[in-house]
Enzyme design. Structure first.
Site, short mmCIF file in Angstrom:
data_model
loop_
_atom_site.label_atom_id
_atom_site.label_comp_id
_atom_site.label_asym_id
_atom_site.label_seq_id
_atom_site.Cartn_x
_atom_site.Cartn_y
_atom_site.Cartn_z
N SER A 129 0.82 -1.20 0.00
CA SER A 129 0.00 0.00 0.00
C SER A 129 0.85 1.25 0.00
O SER A 129 2.02 1.24 0.39
CB SER A 129 -0.90 0.01 1.24
OG SER A 129 -0.08 0.17 2.37
N LYS A 130 0.23 2.30 -0.47
CA LYS A 130 0.87 3.60 -0.55
C LYS A 130 1.35 4.08 0.82
O LYS A 130 2.35 4.77 0.92
CB LYS A 130 -0.17 4.59 -1.08
CG LYS A 130 0.31 5.42 -2.24
CD LYS A 130 -0.77 6.42 -2.61
CE LYS A 130 -0.21 7.48 -3.52
NZ LYS A 130 -0.04 7.07 -4.89
#
Ligand code: GLU
Length: 480
Positions: free
Chosen positions: A253-254
């Site tokens: 994930s970012k």
């Protein structure tokens, strides 16, 4: 078997995710290795997610990575158009086929009703079949509602109590119960198809033989398998690639780091390194080798060597690979890659010859082209400060007079080769009765401001006599 045809089918959301790069790469490698065809298909039927310029950006990013496609936007083959928003009429025709065969139906749920159902579905954790009340309508009712412009979607009619099974090249036999699948919307009220319909219709019409995509699409596959059956088509073979994970094993994930290819590009990572890195996220060559060029991967890649378990996206490994690829690059190529960073730091008036010297000296010490400038700032500017720890360690009361002695030796030099510099340092050390290190460390501190770097003699020779002497002088007055 017919010629291999695979596709990379991104939705243009504005940037290419590293997971998308891996999917594109595996498709590319599979096509090359099997002398097949790679298509690029743009899946842009979700108009709410449309991003201006996203397609161009995507194509540019793929080109940067060296992943050339054979058919797609700008490379028409026989199966285009390759942009789904230009194929709306085709989807419409195919929806009609499903309506006619009774495998799909119109549903007239209002957004409020749908929201209601969605909530219920969430609560019960099972598909809700309430939208099927539309099935109670007579053909005439349906016609009238449609004629009156009542918003409608077309849904797929899931057969009850069936096990939908398919063979996945990576995961083996996969089975889903049709009772767990909802009546998937195929055509939205805006007339656009959903991903599922467009994806299946296009894969068939474009002659796709292998669908290679991320594991997040696995739950959609039984719906697709059923659609193939409803249409009377042979489904392609499927290969679902393992998830990409953060180091803590959560889904990549970012929040835990960059996930956009462009972000790595902007940081100065080489396409070769990023490609090499993502190639090994799920695939392995069966031995210990880790450094591969794209050409080597093209020869070696097989889907049989793709694993099932999630692959950890380890940025340290990427750094290491980048370094390995950097060391393999010719200096002249590195020079080109370094230019933007020089400009970015406002450093002008640096000759190519000088920069090549800097590259030669730092090549073994940096991981990215930008570091030739950032780590090597002392090649371009006099130090503005001196490393505190090095100062404590190497700057003693007796240091200044010793350096002054070396300094006068440097001033007397007619030429300033590494050998010349070295002989002054060694002679001075001998005269002082100390080891050469007693001069080398403090000299490095005055000349570069930092504790570490390439060999001091070569470094000073590159910087030159005048600059070296100026810096030693200044260091003596600041450090005392
Ligand atoms: N458009 C889908 C995506 O964005 C494609 C999935 C597939 O390959 O079927 O990933």
């Amino acid at each position: 078997m017919s010629r291999v045809r695979v596709r990379f089918a991104p939705s243009p959301t504005g940037y290419l995710h590293v997971g998308g790069l891996r999917t594109a790469l595996y498709n590319y490698l599979f096509a090359r290795r099997n002398k097949g065809v790679l298509l690029l298909r743009i899946e842009d039927t979700d108009r709410s997610r449309y991003v201006e310029g996203a397609v161009d950006n995507l194509i540019r990013t793929l080109a940067w990575a060296g992943l050339e496609y054979d058919e797609g936007p700008g490379k028409e083959g026989g199966a285009g158009p390759y942009v789904q928003s230009e194929r709306i009429a085709t989807y419409r025709t195919h929806v009609e086929m499903l309506l006619a065969s009774g495998n799909a139906y119109y549903a007239f749920d209002t957004p409020e009703e749908l929201e209601e159902m969605r909530k219920e579905q969430e609560k019960l954790q099972v598909p809700v079949r309430e939208y099927r009340r539309a099935l109670d309508l007579s053909a005439e009712d349906v016609r009238r509602k449609l004629a009156a412009g009542t918003p409608a979607v077309v849904r797929m009619k899931m057969p009850p109590g069936e096990t939908v099974a398919f063979e996945d090249i990576v995961r083996g036999n996969v089975e889903f119960s049709s009772d767990g699948l909802d009546d998937q919307v195929l055509l939205k009220s805006d007339g656009y198809p959903t991903y599922h319909l467009a994806n299946v219709v296009d894969d068939h019409l474009m002659g796709i033989t292998h669908v290679i995509r991320g594991e997040e699409w696995l739950p959609s596959t039984p719906k697709h398998v059923l659609l193939y059956r409803f249409f009377g088509w042979e489904p392609p073979l499927f290969a679902h690639l393992p998830l990409l994970l953060n180091p803590d094993k959560s889904k990549l994930s970012k929040r835990q780091g960059d996930v956009g290819v462009e972000e790595y590009r902007n940081k100065g990572f080489f396409p070769e390194a990023l490609v090499n890195f993502v190639a090994l996220l799920g695939w392995n060559p069966g031995d210990e080798r880790e450094i591969f060029t794209l050409q080597e991967l093209e020869k070696e890649f097989t889907l049989e060597r793709v694993g099932k378990s999630g692959a950890v996206f380890n940025v340290e490994k990427l750094n290491w690979m980048n370094t390995e690829h950097l060391r393999r690059k010719p200096d002249a190529a590195l020079l080109e890659l370094t230019r933007p960073f020089l400009a970015g730091a406002g450093i002008t008036n640096v000759s190519d010859g000088y920069m090549l010297d800097v590259i030669r000296l730092l090549k073994a010490r940096v991981e990215r082209p930008g570091e030739f400038v950032s780590t090597g700032m002392y090649f371009f500017r006099d130090p503005g400060s001196y490393d505190e720890q090095a100062r404590k360690k190497h700057w003693k009361t007796e240091t200044a007079p010793r350096l002054r002695q070396a300094l006068s030796g440097f001033r007397d030099l007619a030429s300033f080769s590494p050998g010349d510099v070295e002989s002054v340092v060694r002679t001075t050390a001998t005269v002082l009765g100390i080891g050469a290190g007693g001069l080398i460390h403090p000299l490095r501190l005055t000349v570069t401001g930092v504790a570490q770097g390439p060999g001091l003699f070569e470094l000073m020779a590159v910087i030159g006599k005048e600059t070296s002497i100026r810096r030693i002088d200044r260091g003596l007055s600041v450090l005392g």
